[in-house]
Structures are given as C-alpha cells and as structure tokens.
Design an enzyme around this catalytic site. Structure first.
Site, PDB file in Angstrom:
ATOM      1  CE  LYS A 180     -12.577  -2.438   0.855  1.00 32.85           C
ATOM      2  NZ  LYS A 180     -13.495  -2.796   1.898  1.00 32.85           N
ATOM      3  CE  LYS A 205      -6.268  -7.252  -1.610  1.00 34.80           C
ATOM      4  NZ  LYS A 205      -6.306  -6.985  -0.177  1.00 34.80           N
ATOM      5  CE  LYS A 227      -4.449  -1.374   1.665  1.00 35.13           C
ATOM      6  NZ  LYS A 227      -5.604  -1.032   2.482  1.00 35.13           N
TER       7      LYS A 227
HETATM    8  P1  TYM Z   1     -10.708  -5.418   4.231  1.00 38.01           P
HETATM    9  O1  TYM Z   1     -11.727  -4.393   4.608  1.00 38.01           O
HETATM   10  O2  TYM Z   1      -9.667  -5.053   3.229  1.00 38.01           O
HETATM   11  O3  TYM Z   1     -11.433  -6.717   3.708  1.00 38.01           O
HETATM   12  C1  TYM Z   1     -12.481  -7.318   4.455  1.00 38.01           C
HETATM   13  C2  TYM Z   1     -12.420  -8.823   4.315  1.00 38.01           C
HETATM   14  O4  TYM Z   1     -12.526  -9.193   2.930  1.00 38.01           O
HETATM   15  C3  TYM Z   1     -11.466 -10.068   2.585  1.00 38.01           C
HETATM   16  N1  TYM Z   1     -11.071  -9.817   1.194  1.00 38.01           N
HETATM   17  C4  TYM Z   1     -10.881 -10.785   0.297  1.00 38.01           C
HETATM   18  N2  TYM Z   1     -11.001 -12.118   0.379  1.00 38.01           N
HETATM   19  C5  TYM Z   1     -10.753 -12.839  -0.742  1.00 38.01           C
HETATM   20  N3  TYM Z   1     -10.384 -12.274  -1.924  1.00 38.01           N
HETATM   21  C6  TYM Z   1     -10.247 -10.938  -2.048  1.00 38.01           C
HETATM   22  N4  TYM Z   1      -9.906 -10.385  -3.207  1.00 38.01           N
HETATM   23  C7  TYM Z   1     -10.504 -10.130  -0.906  1.00 38.01           C
HETATM   24  N5  TYM Z   1     -10.465  -8.788  -0.671  1.00 38.01           N
HETATM   25  C8  TYM Z   1     -10.810  -8.620   0.621  1.00 38.01           C
HETATM   26  C9  TYM Z   1     -10.333  -9.696   3.546  1.00 38.01           C
HETATM   27  O5  TYM Z   1      -9.410 -10.756   3.672  1.00 38.01           O
HETATM   28  C10 TYM Z   1     -11.092  -9.419   4.810  1.00 38.01           C
HETATM   29  O6  TYM Z   1     -11.354 -10.624   5.511  1.00 38.01           O
HETATM   30  N6  TYM Z   1      -7.554  -5.450   8.117  1.00 38.01           N
HETATM   31  C11 TYM Z   1      -8.834  -5.915   7.630  1.00 38.01           C
HETATM   32  C12 TYM Z   1      -9.999  -5.441   8.480  1.00 38.01           C
HETATM   33  C13 TYM Z   1      -9.872  -5.725   9.929  1.00 38.01           C
HETATM   34  C14 TYM Z   1     -10.018  -6.996  10.570  1.00 38.01           C
HETATM   35  C15 TYM Z   1      -9.863  -6.736  11.953  1.00 38.01           C
HETATM   36  C16 TYM Z   1     -10.262  -8.278  10.117  1.00 38.01           C
HETATM   37  C17 TYM Z   1      -9.637  -4.816  10.905  1.00 38.01           C
HETATM   38  N7  TYM Z   1      -9.624  -5.403  12.115  1.00 38.01           N
HETATM   39  C18 TYM Z   1      -9.930  -7.773  12.896  1.00 38.01           C
HETATM   40  C19 TYM Z   1     -10.338  -9.317  11.054  1.00 38.01           C
HETATM   41  C20 TYM Z   1     -10.170  -9.048  12.416  1.00 38.01           C
HETATM   42  C21 TYM Z   1      -9.038  -5.387   6.225  1.00 38.01           C
HETATM   43  O7  TYM Z   1      -8.436  -4.425   5.813  1.00 38.01           O
HETATM   44  O8  TYM Z   1     -10.021  -6.011   5.537  1.00 38.01           O
END
Ligand code: TYM
Length: 334
Positions: free
Chosen positions: A198, A195, A112
C-alpha cells in the site's frame, strides 16, 4: 478446535495482495474446523506516523473490507486491537522476553527503516514482539498470513519457547504460519522483484480493493511483462517474475492453481491474457468494493460491531493474561 488469529494494519488503502494473501484465506478458514479471531491491528499502524483522521478512516475501511469479503461476526471474533488492552500489556511483557539480537534479524524492519535506523520509532523496532503478543494472548496456533509475515510468526515461536523455558512452564503453544495458496506473495505490477504494497510510490504498481473497473483494466494493461507469451507449464515461468505474478494472481482469484491457468492460457499472448485477468479481478472485487462503500456510509454500525467483537476477544484473553502475570510473579490483588 484449533484457534486461528490474524491481523491487518489500518494504514492506507488495502491492496489485492492483502486480499489474496490474507483476507480471502481468513474467510475460507471460518467454519467448524477452527475458532477464528480477526483483528484490525491499529496499535501496529502507528509504528509509522498516522494522521488521526486517517487512522480512523483506515480502521473503518479495513473492517468494512473484512465484512464485505465475507468475515461473518457470528462465525468469527472481529475487533480492533486497541480496544483490548491485553495486547499492549502482553506486548510489554514480551519486550522483556525477546532479545535485541532477534529483532535485529527482522528483514521487514531492515526494509522499512532502510539506512535511517536512528530516526524510526522504537515501536517499529519492537513491532514483532507486539505481534507475538497478539497471537499468544489467545493461545492461537494457526496464523494465516502472506509470505512476508512468515519470519514474524517464527519469532512468535521463539518468544513462546523462551518464555516457557525461562519460567519452567508449558504455557504458550507453538504457532504455525498458514501460508497456502497460489498468491501468497503478490508482487508489484511494475517491478516483479518487489512486493505489492500500500505504500509504494506509484498507484500503478498495485490494485487497490476500492479501484473501479476501468482503473483495474488500465493497471493490468500497463503491467510489466516480458516479450514471450504464456508458457504451457509452470517450468516456463522460471526467472520470469512478472509473468509468474500475473499467472499467480489469476490462480488466486479463480481459486485454482498456476498449472491449471496455464492449461487454459498456455501459448496465448499477453493481449489475450491481461483483459481476461482484468475481467476476473473486476468480477471478484466489484461486489466487495460496492459493499465496502455501503458499509462505510454507516461507520457507527461498524463501530458497534467492533465493540461487540472486542468484548468477546477480551473474554478469551483475560484469563490467559492473568495467568501470564501470575506465572511471572506479579502481585495482582484486585
Ligand atoms: P499487513 O497489514 O502489512 O498485511 C496484512 C496481511 O496481508 C498480507 N499481505 C500480502 N500477501 C501477499 N502478497 C502481498 N503483496 C501482501 N501484502 C500484504 C500480509 O502477509 C498479512 O497477512 N504484521 C502484520 C499484521 C499483524 C499480524 C498480527 C498478522 C499484526 N499482528 C498477528 C498476523 C498475526 C502486517 O503488517 O500485515
């Protein structure tokens, strides 16, 4: 009962990756086997600039997506992170437990921030320590996430272990990332080495949860593939990331395995498979996006649900946070 925690950032629209990698699994984990806590992690969203009106809209959109997909506020605790102050408080305590060297190894930060590490926010760098706080504030042991979050959940373990070791306690539990299913790493439709996210430049790279049927069909039709058709077994997907991705997406949507999908479609050409995939995606996503739109017309109802969820979350978090302060030697006399 083991406790599950997971979160999703309200930053821009939601993709099919978020749905298959996270939301769908969260819905499946509701029930007697787990106590489930799901969070719209708004504090994480601002690690990169969010226009205030957009942050609010995205928060509503993520909450609506979770509700529309089947997260039931009677079965799960559903809330937004900033309404429970313990996340930020434990996040600070963990900033003083985690080591800079650990943060330097986080591949998502490197991706990032790129070469521009001097100009990104300090929050983006410290983000995994706040994520550890999200999980450990509830003593959660199971964290359903997509493949890209695995390293952050492993760091959560390191932070818990160092805290327990430094203070000579057995307080924070070991957390396990739950990454099970055929589509835990959904890839970009135009480039199978990246990947689906968004924030990618072109909208043609991703399926958004709010895309209409024609848009979904068009995006799959234009999705990159190779000249060969579908192989008869998964071994035939080796070194074919774009083909593998479309098969995995189908399997994820149909709740089956890549093997089973190839059992049905092995030998077919993309001209047969892509329309079938689009039809399946529309069948699964259209009812969700219709319900999301309905919920988004009543943001006050969403806010009321989030407020109730935050109260329940706080009731679980409060004693754990107090005990943490006590272990560390803080004076808490009021
Ligand atoms: P975030 O908001 O980027 O994504 C949310 C969830 O979606 C999954 N995801 C994907 N899975 C498969 N293929 C993809 N292309 C894909 N894009 C996104 C992510 O793996 C995630 O599970 N850091 C985390 C948010 C977070 C969190 C937490 C998660 C904050 N605190 C505590 C678990 C526990 C994040 O940025 O997810």
């Amino acid at each position: 009962t083991p406790r599950v925690f997971s979160g999703i950032k309200p930053s821009g629209g939601l993709t099919l990756g978020n749905y298959l990698g996270a939301i769908k699994r969260w819905v499946d984990m509701q029930g007697p086997d787990f106590e489930t806590i799901y969070c719209v992690v708004d504090l994480h969203a601002i690690t990169v600039w969010q226009d205030p009106a957009d942050l609010k809209r995205s928060t509503h959109e993520v909450a609506a997506a979770l509700l529309a997909s089947g997260i039931d506020p009677e079965k799960s605790v559903l809330f937004n992170q900033s309404q429970v102050p313990g996340h930020a408080e434990l996040g600070w305590l963990f900033n003083c437990v985690a080591r800079v060297g650990w943060m330097n190894r986080m591949t998502q930060f490197k991706d990032k921030a790129g070469k521009n590490t001097e100009k990104v926010s300090l929050g983006l760098y410290a983000y995994p320590s706040l994520m550890a706080a999200d999980i450990l504030l509830y003593h959660a042991t199971h964290v359903p996430v997509g493949e890209d979050q695995k390293q952050h959940v492993e760091l959560t373990r390191d932070i818990a272990a160092k805290f327990n070791h430094d203070y000579g306690v057995e307080f924070f539990p070991v957390t396990t990332p739950v990454i099970e299913g055929p589509a835990m790493r959904v890839m970009n439709l135009r480039d199978g080495s990246k990947k689906m996210s968004k924030s990618g430049e072109s909208d043609m790279e991703r399926i958004n949860m709010l895309d209409d049927a024609d848009t979904i069909a068009k995006k799959f039709k234009k999705a990159r593939t190779d000249p060969e058709g579908l192989p008869s077994d998964v071994a035939g997907l080796k070194d074919r990331p774009e083909a593998r991705n479309l098969v995995d997406i189908y399997a994820g949507l149909a709740d089956t395995t890549a093997e089973a999908v190839l059992g049905d479609f092995g030998g077919a050409g993309w001209g047969t498979f892509k329309p079938a995939l689009a039809e399946l995606a529309v069948e699964k996503l259209a009812p969700i996006s219709d319900e999301m739109k309905r919920l988004l017309d009543a943001p006050d109802e969403i806010d009321a649900l989030l407020a109730k969820g935050a109260e329940k979350a706080e009731a679980i978090a409060e004693p754990i946070l107090e005990r943490t302060f006590e272990i560390m030697g803080f004076v808490r006399s009021r």
